[in-house]
Design a protein around this motif. Structure first.
Motif, PDB file in Angstrom:
ATOM      1  N   TRP A  33       0.861  -1.188   0.000  1.00 16.06           N
ATOM      2  CA  TRP A  33       0.000   0.000   0.000  1.00 16.06           C
ATOM      3  C   TRP A  33       0.893   1.231   0.000  1.00 16.06           C
ATOM      4  CZ3 TRP A  33      -5.165   0.496  -0.612  1.00 16.06           C
ATOM      5  CH2 TRP A  33      -5.730   1.740  -0.376  1.00 16.06           C
ATOM      6  N   ASP A  34       0.658   2.128  -0.950  1.00 16.33           N
ATOM      7  CA  ASP A  34       1.510   3.311  -1.113  1.00 16.33           C
ATOM      8  C   ASP A  34       0.677   4.579  -0.980  1.00 16.33           C
ATOM      9  OD1 ASP A  34       3.362   5.218  -1.740  1.00 16.33           O
ATOM     10  OD2 ASP A  34       4.023   4.300  -3.612  1.00 16.33           O
ATOM     11  N   ASN A  35       0.760   5.200   0.194  1.00 20.13           N
ATOM     12  CA  ASN A  35       0.085   6.468   0.452  1.00 20.13           C
ATOM     13  C   ASN A  35       1.043   7.646   0.253  1.00 20.13           C
ATOM     14  OD1 ASN A  35      -2.708   6.006   1.363  1.00 20.13           O
ATOM     15  ND2 ASN A  35      -2.362   7.760   2.697  1.00 20.13           N
ATOM     16  N   ASN A  36       2.231   7.352  -0.266  1.00 17.99           N
ATOM     17  CA  ASN A  36       3.317   8.310  -0.465  1.00 17.99           C
ATOM     18  C   ASN A  36       3.901   8.741   0.877  1.00 17.99           C
ATOM     19  OD1 ASN A  36       5.216  10.024  -1.453  1.00 17.99           O
ATOM     20  ND2 ASN A  36       3.803  11.376  -2.536  1.00 17.99           N
ATOM     21  N   VAL A  37       5.060   8.170   1.209  1.00 18.54           N
ATOM     22  CA  VAL A  37       5.709   8.478   2.480  1.00 18.54           C
ATOM     23  C   VAL A  37       6.335   9.872   2.474  1.00 18.54           C
ATOM     24  CG1 VAL A  37       8.007   7.568   1.944  1.00 18.54           C
ATOM     25  CG2 VAL A  37       7.114   7.383   4.294  1.00 18.54           C
ATOM     26  N   ILE A  38       6.413  10.517   1.304  1.00 19.02           N
ATOM     27  CA  ILE A  38       6.962  11.875   1.225  1.00 19.02           C
ATOM     28  C   ILE A  38       5.854  12.868   1.558  1.00 19.02           C
ATOM     29  CG2 ILE A  38       8.045  13.593  -0.260  1.00 19.02           C
ATOM     30  CD1 ILE A  38       9.166  11.277  -1.915  1.00 19.02           C
ATOM     31  N   PRO A  39       6.014  13.683   2.605  1.00 23.89           N
ATOM     32  CA  PRO A  39       4.933  14.590   3.011  1.00 23.89           C
ATOM     33  C   PRO A  39       4.745  15.739   2.031  1.00 23.89           C
ATOM     34  CG  PRO A  39       6.881  14.960   4.342  1.00 23.89           C
ATOM     35  CD  PRO A  39       7.184  13.766   3.485  1.00 23.89           C
ATOM     36  N   ASN A  40       3.520  16.284   2.025  1.00 22.43           N
ATOM     37  CA  ASN A  40       3.258  17.460   1.196  1.00 22.43           C
ATOM     38  C   ASN A  40       3.393  18.752   1.993  1.00 22.43           C
ATOM     39  OD1 ASN A  40       0.957  17.376   2.777  1.00 22.43           O
ATOM     40  ND2 ASN A  40      -0.450  16.900   1.095  1.00 22.43           N
ATOM     41  N   GLY A  41       3.671  18.654   3.288  1.00 26.84           N
ATOM     42  CA  GLY A  41       3.915  19.833   4.105  1.00 26.84           C
ATOM     43  C   GLY A  41       2.682  20.618   4.485  1.00 26.84           C
ATOM     44  N   VAL A  42       1.492  20.074   4.213  1.00 30.60           N
ATOM     45  CA  VAL A  42       0.258  20.806   4.502  1.00 30.60           C
ATOM     46  C   VAL A  42      -0.039  20.829   5.988  1.00 30.60           C
ATOM     47  CG1 VAL A  42      -2.246  20.830   4.155  1.00 30.60           C
ATOM     48  CG2 VAL A  42      -0.713  20.392   2.226  1.00 30.60           C
ATOM     49  N   ASN A  43       0.057  19.669   6.642  1.00 24.83           N
ATOM     50  CA  ASN A  43      -0.301  19.605   8.053  1.00 24.83           C
ATOM     51  C   ASN A  43       0.214  18.315   8.667  1.00 24.83           C
ATOM     52  OD1 ASN A  43      -1.516  20.522  10.462  1.00 24.83           O
ATOM     53  ND2 ASN A  43      -3.265  21.332   9.307  1.00 24.83           N
ATOM     54  N   GLY A  44      -0.065  18.130   9.944  1.00 28.45           N
ATOM     55  CA  GLY A  44       0.279  16.913  10.656  1.00 28.45           C
ATOM     56  C   GLY A  44      -0.625  16.768  11.862  1.00 28.45           C
ATOM     57  N   ARG A  45      -0.880  15.537  12.268  1.00 33.36           N
ATOM     58  CA  ARG A  45      -1.761  15.271  13.408  1.00 33.36           C
ATOM     59  C   ARG A  45      -0.954  14.631  14.532  1.00 33.36           C
ATOM     60  NH1 ARG A  45      -6.495  16.991  15.266  1.00 33.36           N
ATOM     61  NH2 ARG A  45      -7.474  16.708  13.210  1.00 33.36           N
ATOM     62  N   ALA A  46      -1.093  15.169  15.754  1.00 29.78           N
ATOM     63  CA  ALA A  46      -0.421  14.607  16.922  1.00 29.78           C
ATOM     64  C   ALA A  46      -0.849  13.159  17.123  1.00 29.78           C
ATOM     65  CB  ALA A  46      -0.754  15.431  18.158  1.00 29.78           C
ATOM     66  N   ILE A  47       0.104  12.292  17.509  1.00 29.76           N
ATOM     67  CA  ILE A  47      -0.229  10.870  17.629  1.00 29.76           C
ATOM     68  C   ILE A  47       0.206  10.225  18.940  1.00 29.76           C
ATOM     69  CG2 ILE A  47      -0.242  10.492  15.132  1.00 29.76           C
ATOM     70  CD1 ILE A  47       2.540   9.222  15.392  1.00 29.76           C
ATOM     71  N   SER A  48       0.946  10.920  19.811  1.00 26.47           N
ATOM     72  CA  SER A  48       1.546  10.221  20.952  1.00 26.47           C
ATOM     73  C   SER A  48       1.462  11.024  22.242  1.00 26.47           C
ATOM     74  CB  SER A  48       3.018   9.899  20.667  1.00 26.47           C
ATOM     75  OG  SER A  48       3.165   8.964  19.637  1.00 26.47           O
ATOM     76  N   PRO A  49       1.613  10.328  23.397  1.00 22.82           N
ATOM     77  CA  PRO A  49       1.782  11.016  24.671  1.00 22.82           C
ATOM     78  C   PRO A  49       3.166  11.672  24.718  1.00 22.82           C
ATOM     79  CG  PRO A  49       2.047   8.638  24.944  1.00 22.82           C
ATOM     80  CD  PRO A  49       1.653   8.872  23.521  1.00 22.82           C
ATOM     81  N   PRO A  50       3.445  12.470  25.744  1.00 20.44           N
ATOM     82  CA  PRO A  50       2.565  12.748  26.880  1.00 20.44           C
ATOM     83  C   PRO A  50       1.513  13.822  26.632  1.00 20.44           C
ATOM     84  CG  PRO A  50       4.692  13.766  27.221  1.00 20.44           C
ATOM     85  CD  PRO A  50       4.811  12.976  25.961  1.00 20.44           C
ATOM     86  N   ALA A  51       1.669  14.640  25.590  1.00 19.35           N
ATOM     87  CA  ALA A  51       0.709  15.724  25.374  1.00 19.35           C
ATOM     88  C   ALA A  51      -0.674  15.195  25.005  1.00 19.35           C
ATOM     89  CB  ALA A  51       1.226  16.666  24.287  1.00 19.35           C
ATOM     90  N   PHE A  52      -0.731  14.050  24.311  1.00 25.60           N
ATOM     91  CA  PHE A  52      -2.010  13.490  23.869  1.00 25.60           C
ATOM     92  C   PHE A  52      -2.058  12.003  24.236  1.00 25.60           C
ATOM     93  CE2 PHE A  52      -1.216  17.169  21.237  1.00 25.60           C
ATOM     94  CZ  PHE A  52      -2.457  17.799  21.192  1.00 25.60           C
ATOM     95  N   PRO A  53      -2.321  11.698  25.503  1.00 30.40           N
ATOM     96  CA  PRO A  53      -2.222  10.300  25.963  1.00 30.40           C
ATOM     97  C   PRO A  53      -3.259   9.366  25.361  1.00 30.40           C
ATOM     98  CG  PRO A  53      -3.138  11.703  27.678  1.00 30.40           C
ATOM     99  CD  PRO A  53      -2.650  12.618  26.601  1.00 30.40           C
ATOM    100  N   ASN A  54      -4.412   9.888  24.962  1.00 29.72           N
ATOM    101  CA  ASN A  54      -5.491   9.017  24.485  1.00 29.72           C
ATOM    102  C   ASN A  54      -5.791   9.166  23.000  1.00 29.72           C
ATOM    103  OD1 ASN A  54      -6.082   7.920  27.100  1.00 29.72           O
ATOM    104  ND2 ASN A  54      -7.054   9.873  27.611  1.00 29.72           N
ATOM    105  N   ILE A  55      -4.957   9.887  22.283  1.00 28.28           N
ATOM    106  CA  ILE A  55      -5.252  10.114  20.871  1.00 28.28           C
ATOM    107  C   ILE A  55      -4.952   8.866  20.040  1.00 28.28           C
ATOM    108  CG2 ILE A  55      -2.982  10.997  20.156  1.00 28.28           C
ATOM    109  CD1 ILE A  55      -4.612  13.195  18.597  1.00 28.28           C
ATOM    110  N   ARG A  56      -5.767   8.667  19.015  1.00 26.51           N
ATOM    111  CA  ARG A  56      -5.542   7.637  18.004  1.00 26.51           C
ATOM    112  C   ARG A  56      -5.781   8.293  16.645  1.00 26.51           C
ATOM    113  NH1 ARG A  56      -4.385   5.950  22.245  1.00 26.51           N
ATOM    114  NH2 ARG A  56      -4.772   3.900  23.176  1.00 26.51           N
ATOM    115  N   VAL A  57      -4.890   8.040  15.707  1.00 27.77           N
ATOM    116  CA  VAL A  57      -4.993   8.607  14.364  1.00 27.77           C
ATOM    117  C   VAL A  57      -4.831   7.473  13.366  1.00 27.77           C
ATOM    118  CG1 VAL A  57      -4.056  10.281  12.729  1.00 27.77           C
ATOM    119  CG2 VAL A  57      -4.015  10.781  15.183  1.00 27.77           C
ATOM    120  N   VAL A  58      -5.745   7.382  12.396  1.00 28.38           N
ATOM    121  CA  VAL A  58      -5.737   6.254  11.465  1.00 28.38           C
ATOM    122  C   VAL A  58      -5.981   6.728  10.038  1.00 28.38           C
ATOM    123  CG1 VAL A  58      -6.479   4.540  13.165  1.00 28.38           C
ATOM    124  CG2 VAL A  58      -8.199   5.819  11.882  1.00 28.38           C
ATOM    125  N   ASP A  59      -5.552   5.901   9.103  1.00 27.46           N
ATOM    126  CA  ASP A  59      -5.860   6.084   7.689  1.00 27.46           C
ATOM    127  C   ASP A  59      -6.266   4.730   7.133  1.00 27.46           C
ATOM    128  OD1 ASP A  59      -6.090   7.277   5.144  1.00 27.46           O
ATOM    129  OD2 ASP A  59      -4.355   8.558   5.541  1.00 27.46           O
TER     130      ASP A  59
END
Length: 226
Positions: A33-59
């Motif tokens: 599966w190729d979602n293109n590992v090269i970013p487009n620089g538009v944005n990003g979503r936080a995925i980890s603690p400690p700032a976001f202990p309960n966050i989950r991000v999926v595609d």
């Protein structure tokens, strides 16, 4: 007697070749599966603690028949400068529920990973996270996949960057995120695709597995006769 021995030897060699072909296929992992590992620089979503202990991000990903053997997940992520990733990462997979993330399908916890330095975005260093999934199986169907560093420390978090979706993700759904550990989900922005690729091999067809099994049986029988 000599001719029969030659025939037996030839059959054993052919079976051994079949086994080796399967081993080579596993070693030469392909992009599943190729979602293109090269970013487009538009944005990003936080995925980890400690700032976001309960966050989950999926595609979303679509696993074709007869299924996948997943060896590696590569994702482009930026790290807060005062944040430390720890030495393990979790990869979680959710089932699909009519086009949105559903129940948890699998949590591949405590995986090893390496980080390859890349471009910086938003004043933060960027890395390709190379996650060793280790040959996990996924049956055909649609799933939602994501990751987090459960033992991260320091100040802040890391962010899964967006991409153009690549050849596979561009026509699929936008990503989703959850702030309560996967109980409720909300969509990302329109056309928001995350930067990642999945590498591995298709699950072998039954005929291939039968040939490998027969080859192993023949080799075992030959050893017993010696």
């Amino acid at each position: 007697m000599l001719e029969r021995r030659r025939q037996t030897t030839m059959k054993t060699k052919l079976f051994a070749i079949a086994i080796l072909a399967g081993a080579v296929s596993a070693a030469n992992a392909a992009v599943l599966w190729d979602n293109n590992v090269i970013p487009n620089g538009v944005n990003g979503r936080a995925i980890s603690p400690p700032a976001f202990p309960n966050i989950r991000v999926v595609d979303d990903i679509d696993v074709g028949g007869p299924g996948w053997i997943v060896n590696t997940l590569r994702a482009f992520i930026i790290d807060d400068t005062a944040w430390s990733s720890g030495n393990t990462i979790d990869v979680y997979v959710y089932n699909d529920a009519s086009g949105v993330p559903g129940g948890l399908h699998a949590n591949w916890a405590g995986l090893s990973f390496t980080k390859t330095a890349g471009a910086s975005y938003f004043g933060r260093p960027g890395f390709t996270y190379n996650i060793n999934v280790g040959g996990m199986n996924l049956a055909p169907g649609r799933y939602w996949i994501g990751m987090r560093n459960p033992n991260a420390s320091g100040s802040g978090t890391n962010y899964w960057m967006t991409s153009d979706g690549g050849p596979d993700g561009a026509s699929s759904s936008t990503g989703y995120f959850s702030l309560d550990g996967g109980t409720t989900w909300g969509p990302e922005g329109s056309g928001w695709h995350h930067a990642f690729v999945i590498e591995g091999n298709p699950v072998p067809e039954p005929a291939t597995m039968l040939a490998i099994g027969a080859g192993l049986a023949a080799l075992a029988a030959r050893r017993r006769r010696k």
